[in-house]
Enzyme design. Sequence first.
Site, PDB file in Angstrom:
ATOM      1  N   ASP A 137       0.826  -1.216   0.000  1.00 15.89           N
ATOM      2  CA  ASP A 137       0.000   0.000   0.000  1.00 15.89           C
ATOM      3  C   ASP A 137       0.855   1.258   0.000  1.00 15.89           C
ATOM      4  OD1 ASP A 137      -1.457  -2.242   1.083  1.00 15.89           O
ATOM      5  OD2 ASP A 137      -3.045  -0.837   1.614  1.00 15.89           O
ATOM      6  N   THR A 138       1.799   1.295   0.939  1.00 16.27           N
ATOM      7  CA  THR A 138       2.642   2.473   1.080  1.00 16.27           C
ATOM      8  C   THR A 138       3.465   2.711  -0.172  1.00 16.27           C
ATOM      9  OG1 THR A 138       2.791   2.100   3.477  1.00 16.27           O
ATOM     10  CG2 THR A 138       4.424   3.571   2.486  1.00 16.27           C
TER      11      THR A 138
END
Length: 412
Positions: A207-208
């Site tokens: 995600d990051t």
Amino acid sequence: MTQPATRGTTMVGPLPAEDGKVRTKLVEVVVPVYNEEHTVERCVRRLHAYLSETFPYPYRITIADNASIDGTWAVAAALAAEIPQVEAVHLDLKGRGRALRQVWGDSDADVVAYMDVDLSTGLEAFLPLVAPLLSGHSDLAIGSRLHRGSAVVRGPKREFISRTYNVLLRATMAAKFSDAQCGFKAARTDVVKQLLGEVEDNAWFFDTELLLLAERSGLRIHEVPVDWVDDPDSRVDIVRTVIDDLKGMARVARRSLSGSRPDLPSRVQQAQLPPGLGWQLASFAVVGTLSTLAYVLLYLGMRQLMPALLANALALGITAVANTAANRRFTFGVTGSQDALKHQVEGGIAFVIGLALSSGAIGLLHLLRPSAAHSGELIVLVAANALATLVRFLLLRVWVFNPKRSKRRSAR
């Protein structure tokens, strides 16, 4: 390596609306699962019921089984056979990022999304999440538990870790999004497919890394406040996740120095940062991430031999000198020995600020929890130093290595 996916049903096409017109926007919601035999049916049925009653667009729910070793796949396949809007995909290897890469990469939907199987995030935020993507206003959208309009229920430990992680991202990676790891995200499919090849992580950092890449590429990220209730049965290994995230940040920062971008729409390719700032942010992020890792190792080593305050001061002092020297050379392009000592003294102001913040934080922690573990001390110190890192960048850019200041000195 990911094995070929097994589909449970055929694709769902455009659905007719009550007014007789055909809606052509399709949204695919991925629910990654691992050993959720007793949870997946209840959650998927709840999600399906909500979307069928309230969501104004055609949708597909895809259960992505991450190599479960219980009966999860059997339950997922049964749901796919029963409900037309549900599909099931099986992967032979674990990893949330791997599941999203597989399903999003194969999707024919206009917008792809995902949410955690526990449905910790209130479903009322789903339409506000995807609406800007369907309209073409934004490229990615995230639910934010740290938005001032959010209502969040979770324990103080996870709240502190989450806020610390996101502060660290903003301080060292210049991230502008507020919540990197809320399990409630969506993206335009054509855009995210062009990003997936650049994302290396297949687990929790996926995600990051995706968001950092999107932001660096000039994509527009929309945030929505959410109602979120912590899942007490979460299986996340917090310590392992923190270590993996720090490694991922260092890798992303290192790659960002190459300046490469995915093949994105022309309006995105034309997006630019203020002159010089793009390189400086990337270089500072790399130096800052490496300095943080060095600080962590030094602190943990010294902490075995001395009190926390002294270990923190020594580790911070050593890394501060190296940080200023590295930023002087690589971030701001100052070479030679002239003014090197002066720059170290001026950069020492940032060290003093960092020392004050970290010493105050560790002192407060010991006051509240005298028996705090070394790992708890480290989390507090990294958070405090993350705030000091932001101050350091502003101080170095605006004052210590300001080109106008150098020109004034040369003119004297």
